[in-house]
Design an enzyme around this catalytic site. Structure first.
Site, PDB file in Angstrom:
ATOM      1  N   ASP A   9     -15.522  19.518  54.568  1.00 12.06           N
ATOM      2  CA  ASP A   9     -16.583  18.600  54.993  1.00 12.06           C
ATOM      3  C   ASP A   9     -17.818  18.854  54.134  1.00 12.06           C
ATOM      4  O   ASP A   9     -18.308  19.978  54.049  1.00 12.06           O
ATOM      5  CB  ASP A   9     -16.892  18.863  56.473  1.00 12.06           C
ATOM      6  CG  ASP A   9     -17.815  17.808  57.065  1.00 12.06           C
ATOM      7  OD1 ASP A   9     -18.349  16.988  56.297  1.00 12.06           O
ATOM      8  OD2 ASP A   9     -17.996  17.830  58.296  1.00 12.06           O
ATOM      9  N   ASP A 103     -16.774  11.730  53.841  1.00  8.79           N
ATOM     10  CA  ASP A 103     -17.106  13.083  53.363  1.00  8.79           C
ATOM     11  C   ASP A 103     -16.266  14.172  54.032  1.00  8.79           C
ATOM     12  O   ASP A 103     -16.702  15.305  54.160  1.00  8.79           O
ATOM     13  CB  ASP A 103     -18.599  13.372  53.561  1.00  8.79           C
ATOM     14  CG  ASP A 103     -18.967  13.562  55.014  1.00  8.79           C
ATOM     15  OD1 ASP A 103     -18.232  13.070  55.884  1.00  8.79           O
ATOM     16  OD2 ASP A 103     -19.986  14.223  55.285  1.00  8.79           O
ATOM     17  N   GLU A 104     -15.069  13.812  54.466  1.00 10.88           N
ATOM     18  CA  GLU A 104     -14.244  14.761  55.218  1.00 10.88           C
ATOM     19  C   GLU A 104     -12.769  14.643  54.812  1.00 10.88           C
ATOM     20  O   GLU A 104     -12.262  13.533  54.710  1.00 10.88           O
ATOM     21  CB  GLU A 104     -14.335  14.386  56.694  1.00 10.88           C
ATOM     22  CG  GLU A 104     -14.770  15.472  57.623  1.00 10.88           C
ATOM     23  CD  GLU A 104     -14.714  14.945  59.034  1.00 10.88           C
ATOM     24  OE1 GLU A 104     -14.038  15.570  59.845  1.00 10.88           O
ATOM     25  OE2 GLU A 104     -15.315  13.886  59.301  1.00 10.88           O
TER      26      GLU A 104
HETATM   27 MG   LIG Z   1     -20.354  16.159  56.390  1.00 12.59          MG
END
Ligand SMILES: [Mg+2]
Length: 389
Positions: A9, A103-104
């Site tokens: 993340d 974003d993961e």
């Molecule tokens: Mg993040």
């Protein structure tokens, strides 16, 4: 056999991108979000978090808590480019990964000879991402998705946390039940009222009791508390898509009519995206001429589920594609390169009013079906009720 699953993340992703563009923001309370009255926090720096600012909080409240915060209107183009860069790096290193959001990521490393080898591999990947993008990334390594994600969350920022199989129980037990990703505010309140606040307490409850308390989610939540999660990594596939097309009863060259049909298809697909909390990054328009010649044009765009943006792009692609010489028998629109994401991302486009309108329209569509309301432009003018030649 135990699996090795990594959750990755990016730390304060949007804010981190802004810091790369302007290093003067470093060390300051920074908020990325809509500046309009209805704007919400899309991302904030740790300095802003220190004052109690959280994502999804209305900007007005955030500024009450942290009056000195610098509010930056987001730049989805830049964030999308970074997201795609990270995706490329991960794809080169690992053929089987899941892109869980902008974003993961999850990566399955099951089969590496030891758990420790997986940890070293993850450290190397994290260093590589930092070197090639300048962005900080957190990771958690454990036996499944849930524990890996919780490890990331506990270690942020720059988490490098490994929870080996024998450490899963000691890691989970002392944590608040609110740390289980599936537990929202409402479930948390319900559990608290029953005196269940720590994961160890939840894990020790009879599963039947949890089912009684939380319905069909009860068993899943009980399993998560016991470190059980069999969900597989779903490989990321840019080609996974949603599409719609329309074949005309009579072939047509009526441009306003064709544009209106494309708009209608786009609005319907964008609604579906928002309902499934997804964003698209590739738009394709398809035309089939009367002689069955079929042409498509595609464009990569910043992640979005916003009607206005998508309509504009679809119309531009149509204008580039259409040669205006032959009758058209079919038009189609396709969205691919999908990731999970929140509609709130659109809020920092300063379209507070527009988003409020969209949300209201979506509510009506949910109730009465998606055909019930259309933008005025999708309706043919009175003299255009049927396609013309
Ligand atoms: Mg993040």
């Amino acid at each position: 056999m135990n699996r090795s699953v990594i959750h990755l993340d990016l730390d304060c992703f949007f804010v981190a991108c802004e810091l790369l563009r302007d290093s003067r923001l470093k060390g300051k309370p920074v908020i990325v979000g809509g500046k309009s009255g209805r704007g919400v926090v899309a991302s904030c720096s740790y300095e802003a978090r220190h004052f109690g600012v959280r994502s999804a909080m209305p900007i007005r409240y955030a500024l009450q808590r942290c009056p000195d915060a610098l509010v930056i209107r987001g730049d989805m183009d830049m964030y999308s480019n970074y997201s795609k860069l990270i995706t490329t790096i991960i794809r080169e290193q690992s053929p089987c990964f899941e892109k869980a959001s902008i974003d993961e990521f999850y990566i399955d490393l099951t089969g590496m000879d030891t758990f420790f080898t997986s940890y070293l591999w993850a450290r190397k990947l994290e260093e590589m991402i930092h070197r090639e993008s300048g962005l900080d990334i957190s990771f958690g390594l454990s036996i499944n998705k849930t524990v890996a994600k919780m490890a990331t969350n506990e270690g942020k920022p720059r988490a490098k946390l490994e929870v080996a199989p024998e450490e899963v129980r000691p890691f989970l037990d002392p944590l608040s039940v609110s740390k289980i990703p599936q537990i929202g505010k409402q479930t948390f309140r319900l559990l608290s009222r029953s005196g269940i606040r720590r994961i160890s307490t939840l894990a020790g409850m009879p599963v039947a009791f949890m089912e009684q308390l939380l319905g069909k989610n009860g068993r899943t939540i009980w399993e998560r508390a016991n470190g059980i999660d069999d969900r597989p990594i779903v490989p990321y596939n840019e080609k996974k898509s949603t599409s719609a097309e329309r074949t005309f009863s009579q072939d047509t060259i009526d441009i306003p009519y064709l544009r209106a049909q494309l708009l209608k298809l786009t609005v319907g697909l964008a609604f579906e995206l928002r309902q499934s909390r997804k964003l698209t990054s590739i738009v394709t328009v398809k035309l089939r001429y009367t002689n069955f010649d079929t042409h498509t044009k595609q464009r990569r765009i910043a992640y979005t589920a916003n009607d206005q943006q998508l309509i504009r792009i679809v119309h531009e692609l149509f204008d580039q594609l259409y040669e205006r010489r032959m009758l058209i028998r079919l038009v189609g629109v396709k969205f691919s390169g999908l990731v999970s994401g929140f509609v709130q991302m659109d809020l920092f486009e300063d379209t507070g009013h527009q988003t409020a309108l969209n949300n209201a329209l979506d509510e009506v569509r949910k109730k009465f079906g998606k055909g019930i309301i259309q933008r005025a432009a999708t309706l043919p003018a009175p003299d255009e009720q049927s396609p013309k030649h």
